[in-house]
Design an enzyme around this catalytic site. Structure first.
Site, PDB file in Angstrom:
ATOM      1  N   ASP A   1       0.856  -1.206   0.000  1.00 45.29           N
ATOM      2  CA  ASP A   1       0.000   0.000   0.000  1.00 45.29           C
ATOM      3  C   ASP A   1       0.886   1.248   0.000  1.00 45.29           C
ATOM      4  O   ASP A   1       0.856   2.067   0.920  1.00 45.29           O
ATOM      5  CB  ASP A   1      -0.941   0.011   1.215  1.00 45.29           C
ATOM      6  CG  ASP A   1      -0.200   0.130   2.549  1.00 45.29           C
ATOM      7  OD1 ASP A   1      -0.807   0.651   3.512  1.00 45.29           O
ATOM      8  OD2 ASP A   1       0.989  -0.271   2.623  1.00 45.29           O
TER       9      ASP A   1
ATOM     10  N   ASP B   1       6.816   1.234   1.483  1.00 42.33           N
ATOM     11  CA  ASP B   1       6.453   0.160   0.548  1.00 42.33           C
ATOM     12  C   ASP B   1       7.265   0.294  -0.742  1.00 42.33           C
ATOM     13  O   ASP B   1       7.730  -0.703  -1.300  1.00 42.33           O
ATOM     14  CB  ASP B   1       4.974   0.245   0.187  1.00 42.33           C
ATOM     15  CG  ASP B   1       4.038   0.159   1.376  1.00 42.33           C
ATOM     16  OD1 ASP B   1       3.921   1.170   2.094  1.00 42.33           O
ATOM     17  OD2 ASP B   1       3.451  -0.920   1.586  1.00 42.33           O
TER      18      ASP B   1
ATOM     19  N   ASN C   1      -2.474   2.801   3.425  1.00 42.25           N
ATOM     20  CA  ASN C   1      -1.970   4.162   3.655  1.00 42.25           C
ATOM     21  C   ASN C   1      -2.858   5.199   2.985  1.00 42.25           C
ATOM     22  O   ASN C   1      -3.062   6.293   3.498  1.00 42.25           O
ATOM     23  CB  ASN C   1      -0.548   4.305   3.091  1.00 42.25           C
ATOM     24  CG  ASN C   1       0.484   3.690   4.000  1.00 42.25           C
ATOM     25  OD1 ASN C   1       0.373   3.788   5.222  1.00 42.25           O
ATOM     26  ND2 ASN C   1       1.479   3.034   3.433  1.00 42.25           N
TER      27      ASN C   1
ATOM     28  N   THR D   1       3.068  -5.864   2.886  1.00 43.96           N
ATOM     29  CA  THR D   1       3.560  -4.684   3.615  1.00 43.96           C
ATOM     30  C   THR D   1       2.436  -3.681   3.866  1.00 43.96           C
ATOM     31  O   THR D   1       2.694  -2.502   4.114  1.00 43.96           O
ATOM     32  CB  THR D   1       4.711  -3.998   2.852  1.00 43.96           C
ATOM     33  OG1 THR D   1       4.207  -3.541   1.584  1.00 43.96           O
ATOM     34  CG2 THR D   1       5.867  -4.952   2.621  1.00 43.96           C
TER      35      THR D   1
ATOM     36  N   PHE E   1      -0.592   0.114  12.473  1.00 45.30           N
ATOM     37  CA  PHE E   1      -1.561   0.515  11.462  1.00 45.30           C
ATOM     38  C   PHE E   1      -2.050  -0.650  10.596  1.00 45.30           C
ATOM     39  O   PHE E   1      -3.257  -0.835  10.412  1.00 45.30           O
ATOM     40  CB  PHE E   1      -0.950   1.608  10.576  1.00 45.30           C
ATOM     41  CG  PHE E   1      -1.838   2.047   9.454  1.00 45.30           C
ATOM     42  CD1 PHE E   1      -1.619   1.596   8.157  1.00 45.30           C
ATOM     43  CD2 PHE E   1      -2.905   2.907   9.679  1.00 45.30           C
ATOM     44  CE1 PHE E   1      -2.441   1.997   7.109  1.00 45.30           C
ATOM     45  CE2 PHE E   1      -3.740   3.309   8.645  1.00 45.30           C
ATOM     46  CZ  PHE E   1      -3.515   2.853   7.359  1.00 45.30           C
ATOM     47  N   ASN E   2      -1.146  -1.417   9.991  1.00 47.38           N
ATOM     48  CA  ASN E   2      -1.561  -2.459   9.042  1.00 47.38           C
ATOM     49  C   ASN E   2      -2.541  -3.439   9.684  1.00 47.38           C
ATOM     50  O   ASN E   2      -3.514  -3.862   9.060  1.00 47.38           O
ATOM     51  CB  ASN E   2      -0.348  -3.234   8.515  1.00 47.38           C
ATOM     52  CG  ASN E   2       0.477  -2.436   7.530  1.00 47.38           C
ATOM     53  OD1 ASN E   2      -0.019  -1.484   6.931  1.00 47.38           O
ATOM     54  ND2 ASN E   2       1.740  -2.793   7.393  1.00 47.38           N
TER      55      ASN E   2
ATOM     56  N   HIS F   1       9.776   0.813   7.790  1.00 48.48           N
ATOM     57  CA  HIS F   1       9.123  -0.435   8.177  1.00 48.48           C
ATOM     58  C   HIS F   1       9.200  -1.537   7.116  1.00 48.48           C
ATOM     59  O   HIS F   1       9.717  -2.626   7.370  1.00 48.48           O
ATOM     60  CB  HIS F   1       7.647  -0.149   8.495  1.00 48.48           C
ATOM     61  CG  HIS F   1       7.434   0.933   9.503  1.00 48.48           C
ATOM     62  ND1 HIS F   1       7.782   0.820  10.834  1.00 48.48           N
ATOM     63  CD2 HIS F   1       6.909   2.174   9.366  1.00 48.48           C
ATOM     64  CE1 HIS F   1       7.469   1.929  11.467  1.00 48.48           C
ATOM     65  NE2 HIS F   1       6.953   2.783  10.608  1.00 48.48           N
ATOM     66  N   ASP F   2       8.664  -1.281   5.942  1.00 45.87           N
ATOM     67  CA  ASP F   2       8.377  -2.363   4.989  1.00 45.87           C
ATOM     68  C   ASP F   2       9.596  -3.090   4.427  1.00 45.87           C
ATOM     69  O   ASP F   2       9.535  -4.323   4.228  1.00 45.87           O
ATOM     70  CB  ASP F   2       7.503  -1.816   3.858  1.00 45.87           C
ATOM     71  CG  ASP F   2       6.144  -1.375   4.386  1.00 45.87           C
ATOM     72  OD1 ASP F   2       5.517  -0.498   3.761  1.00 45.87           O
ATOM     73  OD2 ASP F   2       5.712  -1.899   5.434  1.00 45.87           O
TER      74      ASP F   2
HETATM   75  O1  RIB Z   1       2.711   0.850  10.610  1.00 47.04           O
HETATM   76  C1  RIB Z   1       3.601   0.887   9.523  1.00 47.04           C
HETATM   77  C2  RIB Z   1       2.968   0.302   8.310  1.00 47.04           C
HETATM   78  O2  RIB Z   1       1.806   1.049   7.975  1.00 47.04           O
HETATM   79  C3  RIB Z   1       3.865   0.373   7.072  1.00 47.04           C
HETATM   80  O3  RIB Z   1       3.587  -0.714   6.230  1.00 47.04           O
HETATM   81  C4  RIB Z   1       3.451   1.644   6.410  1.00 47.04           C
HETATM   82  O4  RIB Z   1       3.666   1.644   5.001  1.00 47.04           O
HETATM   83  C5  RIB Z   1       1.978   1.638   6.690  1.00 47.04           C
HETATM   84  O5  RIB Z   1       1.360   0.816   5.726  1.00 47.04           O
HETATM   85 CA    CA Z   2       2.908  -0.316   3.924  1.00 48.11          CA
END
Ligand code: RIB
Ligand code: CA
Length: 314
Positions: free
Chosen positions: A10, A15, A37, A120, A161-162, A235-236
């Protein structure tokens, strides 16, 4: 032989970096997109633009526009309304190969044993694919996802979040029986996003690197506004490196559950850190990444961006 990867994403800048790392160090077989996102149309355009900028000859298939049960949720406060807010974006010249990401995942994974699936973003596409085709679990080498946390969340005090976007999907994936590697916030926050990373990206000089630097600058501006700090986690790419460079991440096989009902904890990953305690009634189900070799991971990311980028402007 390089790992063959499917990335479900996303975009968001992290990403995008994950796609570049996957393409350089692995064999990026295909890309699917999921609303997260930003809305599906935006993250799909951002994935296509990443492929265009870095010359990735990879199909992009759009997938779930919304979570299994929860109402759609996005992150404009962090990634901007479009998910790629900040820089002036080049004209998009590419189009999605289809809007049937789940069908693409099922067909591709049934067609080739031993692929790694690297989500991701929210796990909606992955959960639907496994629900429609449970045989995928045994055909995949594994699922290496970015999400969750063995510590605090980010979007809420408890939830990352994801997983907050689609907790039901995450619970289904974590209980699917697949080999699962988790890159949660406790790991990914060890990969520092700061002005130094932006400067090192920009110094590479190519059009893709400069766009990523502009996206990181926008992310840091938003982070400073939301959290008070010009700092974040990349993160990803950690979910990709867990497959392409397992030596840069130390992990432990643990039991991980997803909270679905908590008033304040919905979307939380409950990671059983009680090493060796026999009271955990459920078998371990996740390789929980807990320690990152940040200097090596950072070097690998910059190497991948430089290798796949276009020529610096004269
Ligand atoms: O919390 C971080 C995640 O949420 C990452 O994958 C970022 O791209 C968002 O999607
Ligand atoms: Ca992401």
């Amino acid at each position: 032989m390089a790992a063959r990867l499917l990335v479900d994403c996303d975009p968001g800048h992290d990403d995008a970096v994950a796609l570049v790392v996957a393409a350089h160090f692995g064999e990026l077989v295909g890309i699917t997109t999921v609303g997260g996102n930003a809305p599906l149309a935006d993250v799909t355009a951002n994935a296509l633009l990443t492929c265009q900028l870095f010359g990735l000859d990879v199909e992009v298939h759009a997938g779930a526009v919304r979570p299994l049960v929860a109402a759609p949720r996005h992150a404009p406060e962090i990634h901007g309304v479009s998910g790629f807010d900040g820089p002036t974006l080049p004209d998009l010249e590419r189009r999605p190969a289809s809007t049937e990401a789940v069908d693409y995942l099922i067909e591709t994974i049934r067609g080739e044993e031993g692929l790694w699936l690297v989500p991701t973003g929210p796990l909606t596409n992955v959960a639907i694919a496994i629900r429609q085709a449970p045989d995928l679990v045994d055909r995949l080498a594994g699922i290496s996802f970015m999400g969750g946390s063995a510590g605090p969340g980010n979007r809420t005090p408890a939830a990352e979040f994801n997983l907050l976007v689609d907790p039901e999907a995450a619970a289904a994936v974590l209980s699917s029986g697949a080999r699962i590697h988790m890159a949660g916030l406790d790991l990914t926050h060890q990969f520092t996003v700061d002005d130094a990373l932006s400067a090192d990206l920009r110094a590479l000089g190519g059009p893709g690197a400069i766009l990523l630097a502009d996206l990181v600058d926008g992310y840091l501006d938003n982070a400073e506004r939301v959290t008070g700090r010009r700092w974040g986690g990349l993160h990803d790419p950690c979910a990709v490196l867990a497959v392409t460079h397992p030596e840069v991440i130390e992990s432990e096989l643990r039991r991980v559950e997803v909270e679905l009902a908590g008033t304040f904890t919905r979307g939380m990953t409950v990671v059983d850190l009680r090493a060796g305690d026999r009271r955990s009634s459920e078998a371990p189900n996740v390789h929980h990444g807990h320690t990152l070799d940040h200097p090596t991971a950072r070097r690998l990311v910059l190497e991948a961006v430089a290798a796949l980028d276009g020529e610096p402007a004269p």
